[in-house]
Write a protein that holds these residues in place. Sequence first.
Motif: not given
Length: 168
Positions: A120-137
Amino acid sequence: MANAGDEFRLASSNISQDGRLPRQYSAEGQGAKMNISPPLEWYNLPQGTKSLALTVQDIDAPEPSGPLVPFTIWVVINIPPTVKGLPEGFSGKEEEMGGDYAGIKEGHNDLKKVGWQAPKIPGPGHRIEFKMYALDDVLGLGHKVTADKVLEAIEGHVLGEAVLIANF
């Protein structure tokens, strides 16, 4: 030199042009349309990618004592390079979907639950970061997968990163 159009990137058809994350992906949604994982797709995997890992964090989450500490909403590992995206509501359904999705593993978020769980986010203005990593394993992290364990395990194995920021 690769063109900008060839860069590894992450996208979601349901995050609006202004970067807003719709309510159904948060704890603020209504009924069944609440806390479902958003659809994601990715393009132009780096050559040699053997698996993908994803972390989703509220990067504007304050600790009660003050400093901003990223709050982990979702961790997903061992996404095969043959998979080009995750459909809406994927979280918790990898076994049902079978095929290439069956080997995908979801980790524990900061609410100590497995799968997508937006706070539950207390207020607006939050950034949600989706981070995808391409891995060699492929990652072998045992039973309890967390964002910290993933970030430690991928050290030295990252072929590329793609970031998508949504606002709540």
